[in-house]
Design an enzyme around this catalytic site. Structure first.
Site, short mmCIF file in Angstrom:
data_model
loop_
_atom_site.label_atom_id
_atom_site.label_comp_id
_atom_site.label_asym_id
_atom_site.label_seq_id
_atom_site.Cartn_x
_atom_site.Cartn_y
_atom_site.Cartn_z
N ASP A 84 0.86 -1.20 0.00
CA ASP A 84 0.00 0.00 0.00
C ASP A 84 0.89 1.24 0.00
O ASP A 84 2.09 1.16 0.30
CB ASP A 84 -0.91 0.03 1.24
CG ASP A 84 -1.83 1.26 1.26
OD1 ASP A 84 -2.42 1.57 0.21
OD2 ASP A 84 -1.94 1.92 2.31
N SER A 85 0.27 2.38 -0.27
CA SER A 85 1.02 3.64 -0.23
C SER A 85 1.51 3.92 1.19
O SER A 85 2.47 4.66 1.38
CB SER A 85 0.13 4.79 -0.69
OG SER A 85 -0.98 4.93 0.18
N CYS A 92 -4.37 -1.44 -2.08
CA CYS A 92 -4.50 0.00 -2.32
C CYS A 92 -5.38 0.20 -3.55
O CYS A 92 -5.02 -0.27 -4.64
CB CYS A 92 -3.10 0.56 -2.55
SG CYS A 92 -3.09 2.32 -2.94
N GLU A 132 -2.48 8.59 8.58
CA GLU A 132 -1.01 8.54 8.57
C GLU A 132 -0.42 9.23 9.80
O GLU A 132 0.67 8.91 10.24
CB GLU A 132 -0.45 9.18 7.29
CG GLU A 132 -0.68 8.35 6.03
CD GLU A 132 0.17 7.08 5.97
OE1 GLU A 132 1.33 7.11 6.37
OE2 GLU A 132 -0.38 6.04 5.53
N CYS A 158 -11.01 3.10 -0.10
CA CYS A 158 -9.59 3.36 0.17
C CYS A 158 -9.27 2.59 1.44
O CYS A 158 -10.03 2.66 2.41
CB CYS A 158 -9.33 4.85 0.37
SG CYS A 158 -7.68 5.22 1.03
N HIS A 211 -7.21 3.04 3.72
CA HIS A 211 -6.98 3.83 4.94
C HIS A 211 -8.29 4.08 5.69
O HIS A 211 -8.29 4.28 6.90
CB HIS A 211 -6.38 5.20 4.60
CG HIS A 211 -4.91 5.19 4.32
ND1 HIS A 211 -4.37 4.67 3.16
CD2 HIS A 211 -3.86 5.65 5.05
CE1 HIS A 211 -3.05 4.84 3.19
NE2 HIS A 211 -2.71 5.42 4.33
N1 DGL Z 1 -4.79 3.35 0.72
C1 DGL Z 1 -4.86 3.78 -0.62
C2 DGL Z 1 -6.12 3.30 -1.32
O1 DGL Z 1 -6.67 2.29 -0.96
C3 DGL Z 1 -4.59 5.19 -1.03
C4 DGL Z 1 -4.20 6.21 -0.08
C5 DGL Z 1 -3.37 7.27 -0.75
O2 DGL Z 1 -2.18 7.07 -0.78
O3 DGL Z 1 -3.93 8.27 -1.25
O4 DGL Z 1 -6.55 3.90 -2.27
#
Ligand code: DGL
Length: 257
Positions: A10-11, A73, A151, A183, A185
């Site tokens: 993931d990011s 992600c 984050e 997302c 997150h």
């Molecule tokens: N967690 C990521 C997703 O599922 C993206 C978060 C990001 O880096 O903008 O899209």
């Protein structure tokens, strides 16, 4: 059969919501998590930038002998999954917002989609939402500021509640009874979401479990599941520094494992 590890990417911290499902339901599998903390967030980056970051991370995971990679992600899947599948010779599991289950479950005929800009611009989301557009009203919004809250470990603050309120009020006002968390997150903001939703009958859809099932199917289809006596190991990697790596470990522990 293969006891090689599964890569989870993931990011940043968000993919841990998927990682925790894999950890719980695939107890024989070793997992290597890669959080691209240096380049997070992806949501507002271009396709080429995202492909570059993802490619770098995937190469690191392949160097560690991963047999399959779960792209935990939505943004990376939207922008890079075609590239990954045509470039590398291992199975990739991708993620896309759960529009279909939401469209099937809604009783009000209105569904909300929360995701990053990159995901909402992607071909996958555009295709799926067009398919359901004549059956349900889809209100798609960027979860502005959500990733930054997670984050920075700020998901349980009054600021988080206000940020969530801004994003979901238009959906709630229109009667959405399903909100898709597009997302990885966003499930970390569950408490703030519940506070804003209050006693309305609204279901939050988190695709983490569906992704775990898909991973399980591919392990069996490619005959690469770990043996029942495999002693799994868990590693955390990052493009950022040791402090961030420790944050990944701490956050993974916060997921009620
Ligand atoms: N967690 C990521 C997703 O599922 C993206 C978060 C990001 O880096 O903008 O899209």
């Amino acid at each position: 059969m293969s006891n090689a590890p599964i890569g989870v990417f993931d990011s940043g911290l968000g993919g841990l919501t998927v990682w925790s499902e894999l950890y719980k339901r695939l107890p024989h599998e070793s997992l290597i998590y890669y959080g691209d903390g240096k380049n997070c967030p992806y949501g507002d980056k271009s396709r080429d930038e995202i492909i570059g970051y993802v490619d770098f991370a995937v190469k690191r995971l392949l160097e560690r002998g991963t047999k399959m990679i779960v792209v935990a992600c939505n943004a990376a899947t939207a922008m890079a999954i075609d590239y990954l599948r045509s470039t590398y010779d291992i199975p990739f599991v991708g993620l896309e917002p759960a529009v279909k289950p939401a469209a099937e479950k809604t009783r009000t005929g209105v569904i909300g989609i929360l995701a990053t800009a990159a995901t909402l611009q992607g071909r996958l989301f555009k295709g799926t939402s067009a398919k359901y557009a004549d059956k349900v009203e889809i209100i798609a919004r960027v979860g502005e500021g959500f990733v930054e809250l997670v984050e920075n470990n700020m998901e349980n603050t009054p600021e988080a509640v206000e940020t969530v309120r801004k994003a979901i009020s238009p959906m709630l006002d229109k009667g959405a009874d399903q909100i898709v968390l597009g997302c990885t997150h966003y499930p970390f903001l569950q408490n703030a979401l519940s506070i804003v939703i209050g006693d309305r009958k609204v279901e939050l859809l988190n695709p983490a479990m569906a992704i775990e099932k898909r991973a399980e199917t591919l392990l069996s289809q490619f005959h690469i599941a770990a043996s029942a006596d495999n002693k799994p190991y868990y590693e955390f990697m990052t493009s950022a520094d040791e402090t961030y790596r420790q944050k990944l470990i701490d956050k993974s522990k916060s997921l009620n494992l």
